[in-house]
Design a protein around this motif. Structure first.
Motif, PDB file in Angstrom:
ATOM      1  N   SER A  23     -13.657 -10.937 -11.259  1.00  0.00           N
ATOM      2  CA  SER A  23     -15.047 -10.711 -10.915  1.00  0.00           C
ATOM      3  C   SER A  23     -15.242 -10.812  -9.403  1.00  0.00           C
ATOM      4  N   ASP A  96     -23.929 -11.729 -10.240  1.00  0.00           N
ATOM      5  CA  ASP A  96     -22.649 -11.617 -10.947  1.00  0.00           C
ATOM      6  C   ASP A  96     -22.285 -12.929 -11.630  1.00  0.00           C
ATOM      7  N   ASP A  97     -22.405 -14.041 -10.894  1.00  0.00           N
ATOM      8  CA  ASP A  97     -22.128 -15.344 -11.502  1.00  0.00           C
ATOM      9  C   ASP A  97     -23.065 -15.597 -12.675  1.00  0.00           C
ATOM     10  N   GLU A 100     -21.974 -13.493 -15.576  1.00  0.00           N
ATOM     11  CA  GLU A 100     -20.740 -14.023 -16.160  1.00  0.00           C
ATOM     12  C   GLU A 100     -21.009 -15.332 -16.913  1.00  0.00           C
ATOM     13  N   LYS A 103     -22.691 -14.348 -20.136  1.00  0.00           N
ATOM     14  CA  LYS A 103     -21.705 -13.755 -21.049  1.00  0.00           C
ATOM     15  C   LYS A 103     -20.831 -14.843 -21.663  1.00  0.00           C
ATOM     16  N   MET A 104     -20.417 -15.808 -20.842  1.00  0.00           N
ATOM     17  CA  MET A 104     -19.585 -16.891 -21.356  1.00  0.00           C
ATOM     18  C   MET A 104     -20.313 -17.679 -22.435  1.00  0.00           C
ATOM     19  N   TYR A 129     -17.993 -23.324 -17.741  1.00  0.00           N
ATOM     20  CA  TYR A 129     -17.905 -22.113 -16.924  1.00  0.00           C
ATOM     21  C   TYR A 129     -17.038 -22.336 -15.686  1.00  0.00           C
ATOM     22  N   LYS A 133     -13.503 -20.552 -14.621  1.00  0.00           N
ATOM     23  CA  LYS A 133     -13.358 -19.867 -13.328  1.00  0.00           C
ATOM     24  C   LYS A 133     -12.308 -20.557 -12.462  1.00  0.00           C
TER      25      LYS A 133
END
Length: 148
Positions: A23, A96-97, A100, A103-104, A129, A133
């Motif tokens: 990402s 974006d974070d 993500e 989504k997680m 999360y 990452k």
């Protein structure tokens, strides 16, 4: 100052190489994650709680999963309030974070983006999360921890 600039350039170059397939990662994301890792180590999540309160616009202590970028942005700005010369982050820096993260939690916890999460749920999910990452970007975060 010049040495720090060179180190930052090197870290950014390493980020590009490490994250081409992963990402998008910028200094806002790296700072958020390295701060969280530091907070895990010392057990002090005060700034995260403050950011949560700032992002909770209706003061019901619940925030939709899809609005996580606001929490990340407010946290970044709290951490950097004392740093002269640093501009404030905008929510766009964390889209974006936030996506993500959403989504997680959707995949792992079956939480839709509209799910209202409590601070404790958020903090627990954020632990998961950042751990995920960190596995993806561990070397980058380890390097960045020495700069940020």
């Amino acid at each position: 100052k010049m040495c720090r600039l060179v180190l930052i350039v090197l870290v950014l170059a390493a980020m590009v190489q490490l994250c081409r397939a992963a990402s998008k990662v910028d200094h806002h994301t790296v700072k958020m994650h390295t701060e969280f890792i530091k907070n895990k180590g010392d057990g002090d999540f005060t700034e995260w709680r403050k950011a949560w309160t700032m992002a909770d616009s209706d003061n019901d202590d619940l925030i939709p999963v899809q609005e996580a970028p606001r929490i990340f942005k407010d946290h970044y700005n709290l951490v950097h309030m004392k740093d002269a010369g640093r501009g404030a982050a905008a929510e766009i820096h964390y889209m974006d974070d936030g996506a993500e993260f959403a989504k997680m939690v959707e995949d792992m916890k079956q939480w839709p983006g509209s799910k209202l999460m409590s601070y404790d749920e958020f903090l627990s999910a954020l632990h998961e999360y950042v751990d995920i990452k960190h596995k993806e970007r561990g070397a980058l975060y380890d390097m960045a921890a020495n700069i940020f």
